[in-house]
Design an enzyme around this catalytic site. Structure first.
Site, PDB file in Angstrom:
ATOM      1  CB  CYS A   1      23.359 -18.380  -2.541  1.00 52.05           C
ATOM      2  SG  CYS A   1      22.197 -17.018  -2.322  1.00 52.05           S
TER       3      CYS A   1
ATOM      4  CB  CYS B   1      21.854 -18.268  -6.476  1.00 50.15           C
ATOM      5  SG  CYS B   1      23.064 -17.004  -6.005  1.00 50.15           S
TER       6      CYS B   1
ATOM      7  CG  HIS C   1      25.785 -14.276  -4.648  1.00 49.39           C
ATOM      8  ND1 HIS C   1      24.822 -14.962  -3.924  1.00 49.39           N
ATOM      9  CD2 HIS C   1      26.818 -14.058  -3.788  1.00 49.39           C
ATOM     10  CE1 HIS C   1      25.262 -15.151  -2.679  1.00 49.39           C
ATOM     11  NE2 HIS C   1      26.463 -14.619  -2.576  1.00 49.39           N
TER      12      HIS C   1
ATOM     13  CG  ASN D   1      16.413  -5.887   7.938  1.00 49.68           C
ATOM     14  OD1 ASN D   1      15.995  -4.758   8.153  1.00 49.68           O
ATOM     15  ND2 ASN D   1      15.798  -6.960   8.387  1.00 49.68           N
TER      16      ASN D   1
ATOM     17  CG  HIS E   1      21.130 -13.387  -3.831  1.00 46.32           C
ATOM     18  ND1 HIS E   1      21.584 -14.266  -4.795  1.00 46.32           N
ATOM     19  CD2 HIS E   1      20.301 -12.536  -4.482  1.00 46.32           C
ATOM     20  CE1 HIS E   1      21.040 -13.964  -5.963  1.00 46.32           C
ATOM     21  NE2 HIS E   1      20.245 -12.915  -5.793  1.00 46.32           N
TER      22      HIS E   1
ATOM     23  CG  HIS F   1      17.193 -10.944   0.604  1.00 45.24           C
ATOM     24  ND1 HIS F   1      18.521 -11.053   0.992  1.00 45.24           N
ATOM     25  CD2 HIS F   1      16.464 -11.206   1.721  1.00 45.24           C
ATOM     26  CE1 HIS F   1      18.588 -11.381   2.267  1.00 45.24           C
ATOM     27  NE2 HIS F   1      17.354 -11.463   2.746  1.00 45.24           N
TER      28      HIS F   1
END
Length: 360
Positions: A82, A85, A143, A183, A194, A196
């Protein structure tokens, strides 16, 4: 470089901001209640900056931005790779080359708006460079920590990070409007799981915000709405904020979070209002998840004034879950997409009653 945000206190907690210069000379900003002094690990390779441009759509009277490099962005990587991360923890280069962090903000490598000097000319078509800035806001090193799982202190930290970026970006000459947004869920186009959000700094005032500006110049329709709304539309409220399904909602479970005091943007909220706003934000997200029994997809955006001082604009957050009812998807079909006229099959007062049971 670490420094305390001037005048920022979160009850008993100081907020620190570290500015780390990446290998591409862009800034990675780390916000936290603890001073961040960790030595960086290996960084991602430098990529060529995006050079997006805009084309004017005379039919809709709006700009459309084109950024071909966006097709190269990472999509649905396994957790061990990811890019949001902590990189040092994974022993794999990511956007954040450290073992830990609280909230991180950095420039999007595949930006839809990025100030540059490569002009594009197309015969008989009005074009401009898509100047501005796009940033990624990572809510947590964990995460799976969404706003629903984060501590309330962390949600307040996120709010203060948004405010700090407003203050930096609105002072730039090539930026006319700043919008933090999120979103959430694959239904809303998310390609990284993850938790955000993003911040778009536009070189123009977006059409929806322009309409809001014009509406607020005529009247503060939000204050009028709050004074006339029946309680049946509220999903949550305290002495400082309300969360409500607007009686003219275009989505079945649309919610607006509104400060009861008129402010141009979150930078004008006082300490208690920030606490209330953060709590309402978390309650709404938790309520959505409780409603459908999983992480609810939504689009969330902060609607603030284009300038720091605006006596008319009333700051608020809008949530649009793309759901028709229950967990059934709402598809923007013919009337919505072609004519811009939304068709609803759930009354706002009915959805407010359902949501109220999940957000108290």
């Amino acid at each position: 470089m670490n420094h305390q945000l001037a005048g920022k206190k979160n009850y008993m907690n100081k907020i620190y901001k570290r500015s780390f210069k990446r290998n591409d000379n862009k800034e990675l900003l780390l916000y936290g209640y603890k001073e961040h002094n960790e030595t960086p690990a290996k960084e991602l390779e430098v990529v060529d900056p995006s050079k997006p441009h805009m084309r004017w759509n005379p039919s809709r009277q709006e700009w459309v931005t084109y950024s071909p490099t966006r097709k190269n962005r990472t999509a649905f990587p396994p957790k061990e790779y990811c890019p949001l991360c902590p990189g040092a923890e994974l022993d794999f280069p990511t956007e954040i080359p450290f073992k830990n962090f609280e909230v991180a903000i950095f420039p999007n490598r595949w930006a839809s708006f990025n100030t540059h000097n490569d002009n594009l000319f197309i015969n008989e078509l009005e074009t401009k460079n898509s100047n501005g800035q796009c940033e990624v806001v990572v809510y947590s090193a964990k995460h799976l920590d969404t706003i629903a799982q984060m501590s309330l202190n962390r949600v307040e930290l996120l709010l203060n990070a948004w405010i700090d970026r407003y203050k930096a970006l609105l002072n730039k000459d090539d930026i006319k409007y700043v919008m933090p947004f999120e979103n959430r869920g694959e239904e809303c186009g998310v390609t990284l799981h993850h938790p955000h959000g993003q911040i778009y700094a536009y070189p123009f005032i977006p059409p929806v915000i322009q309409k809001e500006l014009e509406a607020f110049k005529k009247e503060n329709f939000i204050l009028n709405l709050m004074s006339s709304l029946e309680d049946k539309y509220y999903t949550y409220q305290d002495e400082n904020v309300i969360a409500t399904v607007p009686p003219f909602a275009r989505y079945a479970y649309e919610i607006w979070i509104i400060p009861k005091r008129q402010v141009a943007g979150p930078w004008e909220l006082n300490i208690e209002e920030k606490k209330s706003f953060s709590l309402a934000l978390q309650k709404v997200v938790k309520g959505y998840d409780s409603l459908i029994g999983r992480k609810c997809p939504y689009i969330m955006g902060l609607h603030a004034a284009p300038t720091f001082k605006d006596p008319d604009f009333h700051f608020h957050i809008e949530f649009y879950p793309p759901l028709r009812h229950g967990d059934k998807p709402k598809i923007l079909a013919g009337s919505e997409s072609m004519a811009g006229v939304f068709i609803m099959d759930v009354l706002p007062e009915d959805s407010a009653k359902i949501l109220r049971e999940h957000t108290q």
